[in-house]
Scaffold this motif. Structure first.
Motif, PDB file in Angstrom:
ATOM      1  N   ASP A   1       0.845  -1.183   0.000  1.00 42.69           N
ATOM      2  CA  ASP A   1       0.000   0.000   0.000  1.00 42.69           C
ATOM      3  C   ASP A   1       0.885   1.239   0.000  1.00 42.69           C
ATOM      4  N   VAL A   2       0.448   2.219  -0.723  1.00 46.36           N
ATOM      5  CA  VAL A   2       1.208   3.463  -0.791  1.00 46.36           C
ATOM      6  C   VAL A   2       0.326   4.585  -0.286  1.00 46.36           C
ATOM      7  N   ALA A   3       0.907   5.411   0.511  1.00 50.92           N
ATOM      8  CA  ALA A   3       0.157   6.541   1.036  1.00 50.92           C
ATOM      9  C   ALA A   3       1.065   7.753   1.091  1.00 50.92           C
ATOM     10  N   ASP A   4       0.456   8.893   1.197  1.00 53.63           N
ATOM     11  CA  ASP A   4       1.239  10.105   1.372  1.00 53.63           C
ATOM     12  C   ASP A   4       1.527  10.290   2.851  1.00 53.63           C
ATOM     13  N   PHE A   5       2.679  10.800   3.104  1.00 51.59           N
ATOM     14  CA  PHE A   5       3.047  11.067   4.486  1.00 51.59           C
ATOM     15  C   PHE A   5       3.749  12.409   4.546  1.00 51.59           C
TER      16      PHE A   5
END
Ligand SMILES: [Zn+2]
Length: 70
Positions: free
Chosen positions: A5-9
């Motif tokens: 999973d890829v998310a913005d941080f």
């Protein structure tokens, strides 16, 4: 089956933007302490059985100016 999973941080310390990739730890991985590349803020290296990886995509424009999102 590998799932990621890829998310913005956004670093809470300096507002640097990262891509946060969550992946299953395949082999046994060491819990190396992670730090923000810009401000050295400690970042979580794992979440449960998942390992977290951070990819810096944008540095804060000026560390001496306060970031003011519109
Ligand atoms: Zn930072």
């Amino acid at each position: 089956m590998v799932k990621a999973d890829v998310a913005d941080f956004i670093c809470p310390g300096c507002q640097a933007r990262y891509k946060l990739v969550r992946a299953k730890s395949a082999a046994r991985s060491r819990d190396l302490p992670l730090h923000c590349k810009v401000c050295k803020q400690p970042l979580a290296a794992s979440d449960g059985e998942d390992i977290l990886k951070y990819f810096l995509i944008r540095r804060p424009k000026a560390t001496r100016l306060q970031a003011r999102p519109l």
